[in-house]
Design a protein around this motif. Structure first.
Motif, PDB file in Angstrom:
ATOM      1  N   THR A 183      42.480  24.133  51.030  1.00 38.22           N
ATOM      2  CA  THR A 183      43.932  24.248  50.944  1.00 38.22           C
ATOM      3  C   THR A 183      44.369  25.350  49.977  1.00 38.22           C
ATOM      4  N   ARG A 184      43.452  25.811  49.134  1.00 36.25           N
ATOM      5  CA  ARG A 184      43.816  26.856  48.196  1.00 36.25           C
ATOM      6  C   ARG A 184      44.109  28.168  48.944  1.00 36.25           C
ATOM      7  N   LYS A 185      45.178  28.837  48.552  1.00 36.61           N
ATOM      8  CA  LYS A 185      45.553  30.081  49.195  1.00 36.61           C
ATOM      9  C   LYS A 185      44.641  31.213  48.731  1.00 36.61           C
ATOM     10  N   ILE A 186      44.475  32.181  49.627  1.00 38.39           N
ATOM     11  CA  ILE A 186      43.762  33.386  49.224  1.00 38.39           C
ATOM     12  C   ILE A 186      44.695  34.210  48.346  1.00 38.39           C
ATOM     13  N   ILE A 187      44.255  34.497  47.151  1.00 37.59           N
ATOM     14  CA  ILE A 187      45.023  35.344  46.244  1.00 37.59           C
ATOM     15  C   ILE A 187      44.301  36.673  46.173  1.00 37.59           C
ATOM     16  N   LEU A 188      44.763  37.630  46.966  1.00 38.25           N
ATOM     17  CA  LEU A 188      44.109  38.927  47.002  1.00 38.25           C
ATOM     18  C   LEU A 188      44.613  39.741  45.816  1.00 38.25           C
ATOM     19  N   SER A 189      43.744  39.961  44.878  1.00 33.88           N
ATOM     20  CA  SER A 189      44.102  40.633  43.634  1.00 33.88           C
ATOM     21  C   SER A 189      44.676  42.024  43.903  1.00 33.88           C
ATOM     22  N   SER A 190      45.729  42.362  43.169  1.00 37.14           N
ATOM     23  CA  SER A 190      46.299  43.705  43.269  1.00 37.14           C
ATOM     24  C   SER A 190      45.285  44.744  42.825  1.00 37.14           C
ATOM     25  N   THR A 191      44.355  44.327  41.953  1.00 35.63           N
ATOM     26  CA  THR A 191      43.291  45.239  41.514  1.00 35.63           C
ATOM     27  C   THR A 191      42.415  45.639  42.698  1.00 35.63           C
ATOM     28  N   ILE A 192      42.058  44.650  43.538  1.00 38.65           N
ATOM     29  CA  ILE A 192      41.252  44.933  44.734  1.00 38.65           C
ATOM     30  C   ILE A 192      42.020  45.840  45.688  1.00 38.65           C
ATOM     31  N   ILE A 193      43.293  45.509  45.904  1.00 39.50           N
ATOM     32  CA  ILE A 193      44.102  46.288  46.850  1.00 39.50           C
ATOM     33  C   ILE A 193      44.202  47.740  46.387  1.00 39.50           C
ATOM     34  N   GLU A 194      44.503  47.949  45.114  1.00 34.34           N
ATOM     35  CA  GLU A 194      44.654  49.306  44.607  1.00 34.34           C
ATOM     36  C   GLU A 194      43.340  50.071  44.654  1.00 34.34           C
ATOM     37  N   ASP A 216      30.318  37.746  41.895  1.00 34.02           N
ATOM     38  CA  ASP A 216      30.819  36.680  41.017  1.00 34.02           C
ATOM     39  C   ASP A 216      31.948  37.267  40.179  1.00 34.02           C
ATOM     40  N   PRO A 217      33.186  36.966  40.510  1.00 34.52           N
ATOM     41  CA  PRO A 217      34.318  37.569  39.782  1.00 34.52           C
ATOM     42  C   PRO A 217      34.353  37.193  38.302  1.00 34.52           C
ATOM     43  N   GLN A 218      33.706  36.080  37.947  1.00 34.75           N
ATOM     44  CA  GLN A 218      33.724  35.655  36.552  1.00 34.75           C
ATOM     45  C   GLN A 218      32.900  36.596  35.669  1.00 34.75           C
ATOM     46  N   THR A 219      31.892  37.239  36.248  1.00 34.66           N
ATOM     47  CA  THR A 219      31.034  38.120  35.457  1.00 34.66           C
ATOM     48  C   THR A 219      31.174  39.585  35.840  1.00 34.66           C
ATOM     49  N   ASP A 220      32.048  39.885  36.807  1.00 31.06           N
ATOM     50  CA  ASP A 220      32.233  41.268  37.280  1.00 31.06           C
ATOM     51  C   ASP A 220      33.231  41.981  36.376  1.00 31.06           C
ATOM     52  N   ALA A 221      32.763  43.001  35.671  1.00 27.91           N
ATOM     53  CA  ALA A 221      33.599  43.718  34.713  1.00 27.91           C
ATOM     54  C   ALA A 221      34.794  44.399  35.372  1.00 27.91           C
ATOM     55  N   SER A 272      44.683  36.776  38.505  1.00 23.19           N
ATOM     56  CA  SER A 272      44.703  36.158  39.835  1.00 23.19           C
ATOM     57  C   SER A 272      43.299  35.859  40.318  1.00 23.19           C
ATOM     58  N   MET A 273      42.339  36.730  39.975  1.00 30.86           N
ATOM     59  CA  MET A 273      40.951  36.490  40.369  1.00 30.86           C
ATOM     60  C   MET A 273      40.387  35.266  39.652  1.00 30.86           C
ATOM     61  N   LYS A 274      40.797  35.095  38.384  1.00 31.52           N
ATOM     62  CA  LYS A 274      40.269  33.980  37.604  1.00 31.52           C
ATOM     63  C   LYS A 274      40.750  32.630  38.133  1.00 31.52           C
ATOM     64  N   ILE A 275      42.010  32.591  38.586  1.00 31.63           N
ATOM     65  CA  ILE A 275      42.564  31.312  39.034  1.00 31.63           C
ATOM     66  C   ILE A 275      42.354  31.059  40.527  1.00 31.63           C
ATOM     67  N   SER A 276      41.826  32.076  41.244  1.00 33.08           N
ATOM     68  CA  SER A 276      41.669  31.908  42.697  1.00 33.08           C
ATOM     69  C   SER A 276      40.564  30.922  43.053  1.00 33.08           C
ATOM     70  N   GLY A 277      39.546  30.811  42.207  1.00 41.05           N
ATOM     71  CA  GLY A 277      38.462  29.880  42.486  1.00 41.05           C
ATOM     72  C   GLY A 277      37.379  30.425  43.366  1.00 41.05           C
ATOM     73  N   LEU A 278      37.488  31.689  43.829  1.00 41.82           N
ATOM     74  CA  LEU A 278      36.468  32.206  44.731  1.00 41.82           C
ATOM     75  C   LEU A 278      35.207  32.554  43.940  1.00 41.82           C
ATOM     76  N   VAL A 303      37.096  38.765  53.415  1.00 46.89           N
ATOM     77  CA  VAL A 303      36.437  37.463  53.608  1.00 46.89           C
ATOM     78  C   VAL A 303      35.931  36.991  52.251  1.00 46.89           C
ATOM     79  N   ASP A 304      35.754  35.667  52.118  1.00 43.15           N
ATOM     80  CA  ASP A 304      35.225  35.159  50.849  1.00 43.15           C
ATOM     81  C   ASP A 304      34.485  33.841  51.033  1.00 43.15           C
ATOM     82  N   ASN A 305      33.933  33.367  49.910  1.00 45.60           N
ATOM     83  CA  ASN A 305      33.223  32.090  49.842  1.00 45.60           C
ATOM     84  C   ASN A 305      33.628  31.427  48.525  1.00 45.60           C
ATOM     85  N   LEU A 306      34.107  30.194  48.604  1.00 48.57           N
ATOM     86  CA  LEU A 306      34.584  29.480  47.416  1.00 48.57           C
ATOM     87  C   LEU A 306      33.505  28.636  46.760  1.00 48.57           C
ATOM     88  N   ARG A 307      32.330  28.563  47.366  1.00 51.90           N
ATOM     89  CA  ARG A 307      31.330  27.601  46.907  1.00 51.90           C
ATOM     90  C   ARG A 307      30.085  28.236  46.294  1.00 51.90           C
TER      91      ARG A 307
END
Length: 540
Positions: free
Chosen positions: A214-225, A238-243, A250-256, A276-280
């Motif tokens: 049910t979580r929405k895809i939050i496409l980061s403006s950083t990715i878009i730009e 892994d967005p948590q460790t990707d500098a 938005s990436m931190k709260i997206s859960g992907l 495309v993404d994977n939340l798990r």
């Protein structure tokens, strides 16, 4: 059964079975046999099959005549299997065939798309005695199987996307392809306008109801730009460790946990983004899978570009087709080349208006079958419309068993009244030619009355937002209609205003003033002596 064998100057050949008592031949599209060359007149000839089976050919007032066995013919001439008839630059032979049917199939050639694959390692599928462990061999086989699978995805992408001609079909096919990549749980396509702003987004797609989140895809403006700037695919393990995305809230709260994104780009045009993404699972996608994903995105961009072009061409074709129903081909070409030259919405313009009507057709139609009435009207309207176009006129509308045409709008040729009168004379000659074959077709004899007036009218798109008609309005239109109603069968009546626009080459006589409906005073009217000119031209 009989048939015609037609040969063009270029060596092309065709076959036409004689299934009607009268086959019309000419350059005009309303003919049964269309010979598309300017050596052929619009209505050049007819070929008849008489009750006794004899086939005859006859000239119908063509410019370059009809020749049989090298001799110009003046009357209906029988043609036999050994004879050769020439209509313009085309050769026509007659052949009698018994109990044979011919089917001509149109060949369609579909373009193919050559896929160029990059970034995939080439492995041999032949093995010598393994030097590693059994586990190493199993891993190698699995890797090769995965690469083979990814190659299959790319092959299918090129094959399936090549034929898609709508954005909806392209989106559906692209999402089906990327979901064949292992690890993809969610995905969508975003379309961008010329300014790079989001203009349309496809529905979110999930691998299955069980993986639906049910979580929405939050496409980061950083990715878009980054995609807009670098126009290169992005792999997020892994967005948590990707500098690169450390500053993106938005990436931190997206859960992907893993994602792939690629630009949909052709040349300098960025059509959108595929995501495309994977939340798990972190590192759910490999570099090889990103390569395949990026190539699918490239194929998708090409398909989108093709679909957009197809839609633009289809829209232009519809517009052009609508114009071709009412304008001469030359005027359609001018309009297509210079669309801004025409002022829409209503302008005052000097034009000549022509009305033509089949005299007594209501009574004639009562004695005919409905199908035959339609056949006669289609023949009449088709041929008269071609005459109007030949003289640079614009078809305004069909009026039951008559029509209205204008000369001088949307473009003036400078001699619009003369073109209108010449068109009227050609229509009267055409009716003579049609009547010569009426008996063979079991048609009634028909005559036409024509009225022409010249003056300033309001020209433009008139109507409502739901329906617009390009037409002319004003009292000058009414006068032309009244002149037509006063014309006897075979007559061409014109106003003084039209006569004043003509030179001395036209044969014109004055008539007694006519009382036109709606006019308090009688109107001066002139008659065009078209029949005398036709006889003089024939003698010449």
């Amino acid at each position: 059964m009989a048939r015609l064998l037609i040969s063009s100057p270029e060596g092309k050949r065709g076959i036409l079975e004689i299934t009607k008592p009268v086959i019309t031949v000419g350059r005009g599209h309303s003919n049964d046999l269309v010979l598309n060359d300017f050596s052929v007149s619009r209505f050049h000839a007819v070929i008849k099959q008489l009750p006794d089976g004899t086939v005859v050919i006859a000239d119908r007032g063509s410019t370059n005549a009809v020749r049989v066995n090298g001799h110009k013919i003046n009357d209906e001439t029988a043609i036999r299997e050994s004879d050769v008839a020439h209509v313009g630059t085309y050769e026509i032979r007659f052949e009698s065939v018994d109990n044979v049917s011919f089917v001509i199939k149109k060949a369609e050639i579909s373009p193919t798309l050559n896929n160029v694959l990059h970034g995939l390692s080439a492995k041999s599928l032949e093995f010598d005695t393994p030097t590693g462990t059994a586990e190493d061999l199993v891993r190698e086989i699995k890797k090769l199987e995965k690469e083979k699978f990814l190659l299959t995805v790319l092959y299918d992408a090129g094959k399936s996307l090549n034929s898609k001609l709508s954005l909806e079909d392209v989106t559906e096919q692209v999402m089906s392809l990327v979901f064949r990549i292992e690890g993809v749980e969610r995905g969508f396509m975003m379309f961008l306008d010329d300014a790079g702003r989001s203009s349309l987004q496809s529905d979110m797609r999930y691998r299955s109801q069980q993986t639906k989140d049910t979580r929405k895809i939050i496409l980061s403006s950083t990715i878009i730009e980054q995609l807009k700037k670098e126009r290169q695919p992005i792999l997020i393990s892994d967005p948590q460790t990707d500098a690169r995305f450390a500053a993106s809230e938005s990436m931190k709260i997206s859960g992907l946990r893993s994602a792939m994104a690629a630009p949909l780009v052709i040349g300098e045009r960025l059509y959108g983004i595929l995501y495309v993404d994977n939340l798990r699972k972190a590192a759910a996608f490999t570099q090889e899978e990103l390569n395949v994903f990026a190539l699918v995105a490239a194929q998708a961009a090409a398909a989108i570009d093709n679909a957009m072009t197809h839609m633009q061409l289809a829209e232009q074709a519809v517009q052009r087709s609508a114009l071709e129903r009412f304008l001469a081909p030359e005027l359609v070409e001018m309009l297509a080349a210079n669309p801004n030259d025409i002022k829409l919405g209503g302008v005052n313009q000097k034009v000549s208006i022509l009305f033509a009507d089949i005299r007594g057709f209501t009574g004639i139609a009562e004695k005919l079958e409905p199908q035959q009435v339609v056949e006669i009207l289609n023949e009449f309207f088709g041929r008269v419309t071609e005459v109007i176009f030949d003289h640079f006129g614009t078809l305004d509308k069909y009026l039951g068993d008559g029509l209205m045409a204008i000369f001088g709008a949307p473009y003036s040729k400078g001699n619009d009244a003369a073109n209108a009168v010449r068109a009227a004379m050609t229509i009267q000659l055409l009716m003579q030619q049609i009547n010569r074959d009426a008996k063979a077709r079991r048609w009634p004899q028909m005559e036409v009355g024509i009225g022409i007036n010249t003056g300033v009218v309001t020209v433009g798109n008139i109507g409502s937002k739901q329906r617009l008609d390009y037409t002319v309005i004003g009292d000058e239109v009414n006068i032309a209609a009244r002149l037509m109603s006063h014309a006897s069968p075979g007559q061409i009546l014109i106003s003084n205003a039209t006569a004043d626009e003509l030179d001395d080459s036209f044969g014109i006589s004055g008539l007694k003033p006519v009382a036109l409906k709606g006019k308090s005073q009688s109107t001066q009217v002139k008659i065009v002596r078209w029949m005398e000119e036709a006889k003089a031209a024939k003698r010449g």
